[in-house]
Design a protein around this motif. Sequence first.
Motif, PDB file in Angstrom:
ATOM      1  N   TYR A  57       0.826  -1.211   0.000  1.00  0.00           N
ATOM      2  CA  TYR A  57       0.000   0.000   0.000  1.00  0.00           C
ATOM      3  C   TYR A  57       0.859   1.260   0.000  1.00  0.00           C
ATOM      4  CZ  TYR A  57      -4.424  -2.452   0.706  1.00  0.00           C
ATOM      5  OH  TYR A  57      -5.542  -3.228   0.533  1.00  0.00           O
ATOM      6  N   LYS A  58       1.928   1.244   0.780  1.00  0.00           N
ATOM      7  CA  LYS A  58       2.801   2.415   0.856  1.00  0.00           C
ATOM      8  C   LYS A  58       3.473   2.673  -0.486  1.00  0.00           C
ATOM      9  CE  LYS A  58       6.709   4.327   3.444  1.00  0.00           C
ATOM     10  NZ  LYS A  58       7.674   4.085   4.561  1.00  0.00           N
ATOM     11  N   THR A  59       3.992   1.624  -1.104  1.00  0.00           N
ATOM     12  CA  THR A  59       4.677   1.760  -2.392  1.00  0.00           C
ATOM     13  C   THR A  59       3.727   2.231  -3.481  1.00  0.00           C
ATOM     14  OG1 THR A  59       6.254   0.027  -1.793  1.00  0.00           O
ATOM     15  CG2 THR A  59       6.010   0.535  -4.143  1.00  0.00           C
ATOM     16  N   HIS A  60       2.555   1.617  -3.546  1.00  0.00           N
ATOM     17  CA  HIS A  60       1.607   1.977  -4.593  1.00  0.00           C
ATOM     18  C   HIS A  60       0.948   3.333  -4.338  1.00  0.00           C
ATOM     19  CE1 HIS A  60       2.169  -2.157  -5.898  1.00  0.00           C
ATOM     20  NE2 HIS A  60       1.548  -1.840  -7.019  1.00  0.00           N
ATOM     21  N   GLU A  61       0.832   3.722  -3.091  1.00  0.00           N
ATOM     22  CA  GLU A  61       0.326   5.063  -2.808  1.00  0.00           C
ATOM     23  C   GLU A  61       1.297   6.110  -3.340  1.00  0.00           C
ATOM     24  OE1 GLU A  61      -0.192   8.843  -0.890  1.00  0.00           O
ATOM     25  OE2 GLU A  61       1.495   7.492  -0.483  1.00  0.00           O
ATOM     26  N   GLN A  62       2.586   5.837  -3.198  1.00  0.00           N
ATOM     27  CA  GLN A  62       3.603   6.762  -3.696  1.00  0.00           C
ATOM     28  C   GLN A  62       3.626   6.795  -5.225  1.00  0.00           C
ATOM     29  OE1 GLN A  62       7.160   5.293  -1.806  1.00  0.00           O
ATOM     30  NE2 GLN A  62       6.749   6.355   0.120  1.00  0.00           N
ATOM     31  N   SER A  63       3.573   5.632  -5.867  1.00  0.00           N
ATOM     32  CA  SER A  63       3.610   5.593  -7.333  1.00  0.00           C
ATOM     33  C   SER A  63       2.332   6.156  -7.940  1.00  0.00           C
ATOM     34  CB  SER A  63       3.830   4.153  -7.814  1.00  0.00           C
ATOM     35  OG  SER A  63       2.787   3.294  -7.360  1.00  0.00           O
ATOM     36  N   LEU A  64       1.190   5.888  -7.290  1.00  0.00           N
ATOM     37  CA  LEU A  64      -0.075   6.430  -7.786  1.00  0.00           C
ATOM     38  C   LEU A  64      -0.102   7.940  -7.628  1.00  0.00           C
ATOM     39  CD1 LEU A  64      -2.908   6.002  -8.911  1.00  0.00           C
ATOM     40  CD2 LEU A  64      -3.710   5.606  -6.574  1.00  0.00           C
ATOM     41  N   SER A  65       0.396   8.422  -6.507  1.00  0.00           N
ATOM     42  CA  SER A  65       0.452   9.866  -6.284  1.00  0.00           C
ATOM     43  C   SER A  65       1.328  10.534  -7.333  1.00  0.00           C
ATOM     44  CB  SER A  65       0.983  10.144  -4.880  1.00  0.00           C
ATOM     45  OG  SER A  65       1.079  11.540  -4.650  1.00  0.00           O
ATOM     46  N   LYS A  66       2.421   9.909  -7.680  1.00  0.00           N
ATOM     47  CA  LYS A  66       3.326  10.452  -8.696  1.00  0.00           C
ATOM     48  C   LYS A  66       2.639  10.499 -10.063  1.00  0.00           C
ATOM     49  CE  LYS A  66       7.877   9.679 -10.783  1.00  0.00           C
ATOM     50  NZ  LYS A  66       9.091   8.806 -10.770  1.00  0.00           N
ATOM     51  N   ALA A  67       1.908   9.437 -10.404  1.00  0.00           N
ATOM     52  CA  ALA A  67       1.210   9.395 -11.688  1.00  0.00           C
ATOM     53  C   ALA A  67       0.106  10.443 -11.753  1.00  0.00           C
ATOM     54  CB  ALA A  67       0.618   7.997 -11.907  1.00  0.00           C
ATOM     55  N   VAL A  68      -0.604  10.621 -10.649  1.00  0.00           N
ATOM     56  CA  VAL A  68      -1.662  11.638 -10.605  1.00  0.00           C
ATOM     57  C   VAL A  68      -1.072  13.028 -10.782  1.00  0.00           C
ATOM     58  CG1 VAL A  68      -3.355  12.743  -9.092  1.00  0.00           C
ATOM     59  CG2 VAL A  68      -3.252  10.261  -9.230  1.00  0.00           C
ATOM     60  N   ARG A  69       0.020  13.286 -10.082  1.00  0.00           N
ATOM     61  CA  ARG A  69       0.666  14.595 -10.166  1.00  0.00           C
ATOM     62  C   ARG A  69       1.153  14.873 -11.591  1.00  0.00           C
ATOM     63  NH1 ARG A  69       3.428  13.866  -6.196  1.00  0.00           N
ATOM     64  NH2 ARG A  69       5.381  13.134  -7.110  1.00  0.00           N
ATOM     65  N   ALA A  70       1.664  13.845 -12.259  1.00  0.00           N
ATOM     66  CA  ALA A  70       2.148  14.014 -13.643  1.00  0.00           C
ATOM     67  C   ALA A  70       1.005  14.403 -14.575  1.00  0.00           C
ATOM     68  CB  ALA A  70       2.810  12.725 -14.116  1.00  0.00           C
ATOM     69  N   VAL A  71      -0.160  13.766 -14.404  1.00  0.00           N
ATOM     70  CA  VAL A  71      -1.309  14.096 -15.258  1.00  0.00           C
ATOM     71  C   VAL A  71      -1.781  15.520 -14.992  1.00  0.00           C
ATOM     72  CG1 VAL A  71      -3.738  13.564 -15.696  1.00  0.00           C
ATOM     73  CG2 VAL A  71      -2.075  11.717 -15.517  1.00  0.00           C
ATOM     74  N   ILE A  72      -1.852  15.900 -13.717  1.00  0.00           N
ATOM     75  CA  ILE A  72      -2.320  17.241 -13.362  1.00  0.00           C
ATOM     76  C   ILE A  72      -1.377  18.302 -13.924  1.00  0.00           C
ATOM     77  CG2 ILE A  72      -2.724  18.811 -11.435  1.00  0.00           C
ATOM     78  CD1 ILE A  72      -3.678  16.411  -9.818  1.00  0.00           C
ATOM     79  N   GLU A  73      -0.080  18.080 -13.791  1.00  0.00           N
ATOM     80  CA  GLU A  73       0.900  19.050 -14.293  1.00  0.00           C
ATOM     81  C   GLU A  73       0.869  19.118 -15.818  1.00  0.00           C
ATOM     82  OE1 GLU A  73       4.558  17.745 -12.633  1.00  0.00           O
ATOM     83  OE2 GLU A  73       4.163  18.600 -10.640  1.00  0.00           O
ATOM     84  N   SER A  74       0.704  17.972 -16.468  1.00  0.00           N
ATOM     85  CA  SER A  74       0.647  17.959 -17.930  1.00  0.00           C
ATOM     86  C   SER A  74      -0.603  18.662 -18.441  1.00  0.00           C
ATOM     87  CB  SER A  74       0.679  16.511 -18.440  1.00  0.00           C
ATOM     88  OG  SER A  74       0.769  16.467 -19.847  1.00  0.00           O
ATOM     89  N   LYS A  75      -1.699  18.489 -17.714  1.00  0.00           N
ATOM     90  CA  LYS A  75      -2.924  19.187 -18.099  1.00  0.00           C
ATOM     91  C   LYS A  75      -2.773  20.690 -17.926  1.00  0.00           C
ATOM     92  CE  LYS A  75      -7.869  19.546 -17.132  1.00  0.00           C
ATOM     93  NZ  LYS A  75      -8.987  19.107 -16.248  1.00  0.00           N
TER      94      LYS A  75
END
Length: 338
Positions: free
Chosen positions: A152-170
Amino acid sequence: MNPENEIDKTEALEPVETAAANVAEARGGVDGRKRPKWLLPLIAVVCAVVLVVAGVVGWNMYRGAKLAEAKEACATAADGVRSQANEYNALLNGDAADAAAVKAEQVKDAKTVESLGKELKASAPEYEGCVAEDAKGLDAATVKLGEQADWYKTHEQSLSKAVRAVIESKAAKTLETAKTNLTAKLDEASRLLADSDGKVADNATRDALSNAIDAANGLKDGNDPAKIDGARKTVEDAINGVNASVQAKTDADAQAAAAAAAAAQAQAQAQSAYNGGSSYSGGAYRRTEGSTSGSNTYRGTTSGGTGSTSGSAPKPNLNGAYGCDNSCTGKYDGYYHH
């Protein structure tokens, strides 16, 4: 053999017999009575039983302590899993869900949307909890719960990173689009400002457009898409104002031209009515006017069937007063003369 020596030997052995007697006395009791032979084995058995019972009790106490320790460790691990799972699920159902609604055409880098999609497909581990009844089972559950917490800790970090990338790209795409739209609108505004000179009903609209262009040029290189888009909207409104003013002047000019044309036509018709001519056929009556001293002529012609006669129609009034009485005379040329 010397009797004295024998007496000495006997006396010398007495302490030995006394020592043996003392041992027997110690074994037999103070009163000198001997203990039963089964007493010592019984004591040994009792001691063994005591030792066994003590061992069992000690082992149970140790095992109970280990079980309690295992339960506590497992409960702590379970709390860790729940905490990490709650953080992951909050992200999954919150920002990640919002980012998942973003389309590839809405971002500057479409790969960010693809990466987020892969993260969202990850399967979370199934929580089992501390259901074992012994320390060994609880220890195994503790290890497994620790692995789940790490997931959960690892995937929370990777998911957060992916979400941030989409938001910044948008955001980057939004800024880029805002700048592109403003640049295009500024080009349109500049052309209109030049072409509308002298063609507007209210020149204040051109002043407003010029001011909007200047303000937008100061914002077009900024990093705030909201302000850039606001400047574009202001320029667009100013453009609409100038276009409306141009149309108003065009309509006013067209109406003035139509009014002038109508006036000119009315004047021409009036002049034509004053200087124009009239004719009458059937009685072959013609009247021409060129001036107040013009001439009037009449030639009568009647036709019917296959024959015709000339000069037999009644005399019309051709003297300008619609009657010539008896002052009109006819001649052989077929016309009446006043």
